[in-house]
Design a protein around this motif. Structure first.
Motif, mmCIF file in Angstrom:
data_model
loop_
_atom_site.group_PDB
_atom_site.id
_atom_site.type_symbol
_atom_site.label_atom_id
_atom_site.label_comp_id
_atom_site.label_asym_id
_atom_site.label_seq_id
_atom_site.Cartn_x
_atom_site.Cartn_y
_atom_site.Cartn_z
ATOM 1 N N LYS A 1 -9.163 9.543 2.562
ATOM 2 C CA LYS A 1 -9.036 10.961 2.215
ATOM 3 C C LYS A 1 -8.368 11.785 3.322
ATOM 4 O O LYS A 1 -8.614 11.575 4.510
ATOM 5 C CB LYS A 1 -10.417 11.548 1.936
ATOM 6 C CG LYS A 1 -11.044 11.019 0.662
ATOM 7 C CD LYS A 1 -10.277 11.538 -0.514
ATOM 8 C CE LYS A 1 -10.899 11.178 -1.846
ATOM 9 N NZ LYS A 1 -10.025 11.577 -2.965
ATOM 10 N N VAL B 1 -4.080 0.032 -1.483
ATOM 11 C CA VAL B 1 -4.680 1.127 -0.708
ATOM 12 C C VAL B 1 -3.798 2.367 -0.837
ATOM 13 O O VAL B 1 -2.569 2.279 -0.874
ATOM 14 C CB VAL B 1 -4.817 0.730 0.775
ATOM 15 C CG1 VAL B 1 -5.138 1.940 1.654
ATOM 16 C CG2 VAL B 1 -5.880 -0.354 0.930
ATOM 17 N N ILE B 2 -4.453 3.521 -0.912
ATOM 18 C CA ILE B 2 -3.749 4.807 -0.853
ATOM 19 C C ILE B 2 -4.289 5.576 0.352
ATOM 20 O O ILE B 2 -5.515 5.772 0.462
ATOM 21 C CB ILE B 2 -3.959 5.632 -2.131
ATOM 22 C CG1 ILE B 2 -3.348 4.895 -3.335
ATOM 23 C CG2 ILE B 2 -3.366 7.031 -1.990
ATOM 24 C CD1 ILE B 2 -3.633 5.526 -4.669
ATOM 25 N N VAL B 3 -3.394 5.961 1.233
ATOM 26 C CA VAL B 3 -3.780 6.796 2.374
ATOM 27 C C VAL B 3 -3.175 8.172 2.131
ATOM 28 O O VAL B 3 -1.949 8.323 2.057
ATOM 29 C CB VAL B 3 -3.272 6.209 3.709
ATOM 30 C CG1 VAL B 3 -3.752 7.073 4.875
ATOM 31 C CG2 VAL B 3 -3.738 4.763 3.885
ATOM 32 N N GLU B 4 -4.032 9.164 1.988
ATOM 33 C CA GLU B 4 -3.551 10.523 1.730
ATOM 34 C C GLU B 4 -2.898 11.106 2.987
ATOM 35 O O GLU B 4 -2.970 10.521 4.074
ATOM 36 C CB GLU B 4 -4.717 11.399 1.248
ATOM 37 C CG GLU B 4 -5.274 10.923 -0.093
ATOM 38 C CD GLU B 4 -6.427 11.761 -0.626
ATOM 39 O OE1 GLU B 4 -6.851 11.510 -1.769
ATOM 40 O OE2 GLU B 4 -6.914 12.666 0.095
ATOM 41 N N ASN C 1 -7.316 -1.523 -2.405
ATOM 42 C CA ASN C 1 -7.572 -0.428 -3.360
ATOM 43 C C ASN C 1 -8.405 0.725 -2.807
ATOM 44 O O ASN C 1 -8.815 1.601 -3.573
ATOM 45 C CB ASN C 1 -8.222 -0.976 -4.634
ATOM 46 C CG ASN C 1 -7.364 -2.047 -5.273
ATOM 47 O OD1 ASN C 1 -6.144 -1.891 -5.371
ATOM 48 N ND2 ASN C 1 -7.973 -3.156 -5.676
ATOM 49 N N LYS C 2 -8.677 0.739 -1.520
ATOM 50 C CA LYS C 2 -9.457 1.845 -0.959
ATOM 51 C C LYS C 2 -8.573 3.096 -0.840
ATOM 52 O O LYS C 2 -7.367 2.984 -0.626
ATOM 53 C CB LYS C 2 -9.987 1.439 0.418
ATOM 54 C CG LYS C 2 -11.107 2.319 0.920
ATOM 55 C CD LYS C 2 -11.811 1.710 2.107
ATOM 56 C CE LYS C 2 -12.815 2.686 2.711
ATOM 57 N NZ LYS C 2 -14.001 2.893 1.894
ATOM 58 N N VAL C 3 -9.191 4.262 -0.981
ATOM 59 C CA VAL C 3 -8.471 5.533 -0.814
ATOM 60 C C VAL C 3 -9.006 6.220 0.443
ATOM 61 O O VAL C 3 -10.213 6.460 0.553
ATOM 62 C CB VAL C 3 -8.662 6.453 -2.043
ATOM 63 C CG1 VAL C 3 -7.969 7.797 -1.820
ATOM 64 C CG2 VAL C 3 -8.144 5.772 -3.312
ATOM 65 N N CYS D 1 0.846 -1.200 0.000
ATOM 66 C CA CYS D 1 0.000 0.000 0.000
ATOM 67 C C CYS D 1 0.883 1.252 0.000
ATOM 68 O O CYS D 1 2.097 1.164 0.202
ATOM 69 C CB CYS D 1 -0.934 -0.012 1.206
ATOM 70 S SG CYS D 1 -0.110 -0.315 2.774
#
Ligand SMILES: CC(C)(COP(=O)(O)OP(=O)(O)OC[C@H]1O[C@@H](n2cnc3c(N)ncnc32)[C@H](O)[C@@H]1OP(=O)(O)O)[C@@H](O)C(=O)NCCC(=O)NCCS
Length: 190
Positions: free
Chosen positions: A143, A122-125, A139-141, A104
């Motif tokens: 915000k 997953v992308i964690v901003e 694959n969840k983002v 991730c």
């Protein structure tokens, strides 16, 4: 790099590639780092962390702390996924005890609560707080500016100012703590 103080770190190569360790990094002697891993300056790696950069790369940004018992791994490249899933963790990130971070991408000033699981893609901003025990599905983002909790994780609310400030403060606290450990010197058993 403090080579004298890093002499008892367990680093292992995979296909001839050893971890690349920055300046003033602290790695507990019980942690295991394998393969293509890059630790930026002032990173700290606490007891029993297992990080395996074999089938893809792991990068960890400056002043980030990876706490006890956390597992870091990646996913290989394949025909269906030409890049696979590398693991990238940004700067000033706190990864709590016994987390699982797999393939991730995390930005800067994030707190990953104890026991959280973050899956491939997953992308964690930047500036996100993930509650203890959360499961972040593939694959969840997540915000920027929010608290996320639960299994599967849900957006709970905007961060309070105190929580947003704590994201950076937590990283500062851990830099100070690892500096004490480095100054203490040898971790040999008595
Ligand atoms: C999520 C967290 C930030 C608390 O947020 P909060 O808004 O102050 O939450 P509260 O304590 O007021 O609880 C609000 C609700 O969320 C629930 N809750 C609290 N933490 C939760 C979590 N991690 N996962 C799921 N639900 C949680 C509470 O049970 C409560 O539910 P209810 O309304 O049904 O009673 C905190 O519990 C947490 O998980 N912190 C992470 C700490 C950590 O792991 N640090 C790293 C190690 S150093």
């Amino acid at each position: 790099m403090n080579k004298d103080k890093l002499s008892n770190i367990i680093t292992r190569s995979y296909r001839g590639v050893f971890p690349n360790i920055g300046n003033n990094v602290y790695v507990d002697s019980s942690a295991v780092l394998v393969g293509d891993i890059t630790l930026a300056d002032d990173v700290s790696i606490w007891p029993l962390v297992a990080a395996r950069g074999d089938v893809n790369t792991i990068t960890i940004g400056a002043r980030t702390n990876i706490q006890d018992g956390t597992v870091l791994h990646v996913t290989r490249k394949s025909s269906g996924s030409p890049d696979g899933n590398l693991l990238a963790i940004g700067e000033d990130v706190t990864v709590g005890h016994k987390c699982m971070l797999h393939g991730c991408v995390l930005g800067n000033r994030i707190l990953v609560g104890m026991g959280a699981i973050i899956m491939d893609g997953v992308i964690v901003e930047d500036d996100v707080f993930i509650g203890a025990g959360s499961l972040v599905p593939p694959n969840k983002v997540l915000k920027s500016g929010y608290l996320y909790v639960g299994n599967p994780v849900k957006q709970a609310r905007l961060l309070k100012d105190s929580e947003a400030n704590f994201l950076k403060q937590s990283a500062i606290n851990y830099v100070e703590l690892k500096n004490e450990y480095l100054e203490q010197g040898s971790q040999e058993n008595i």
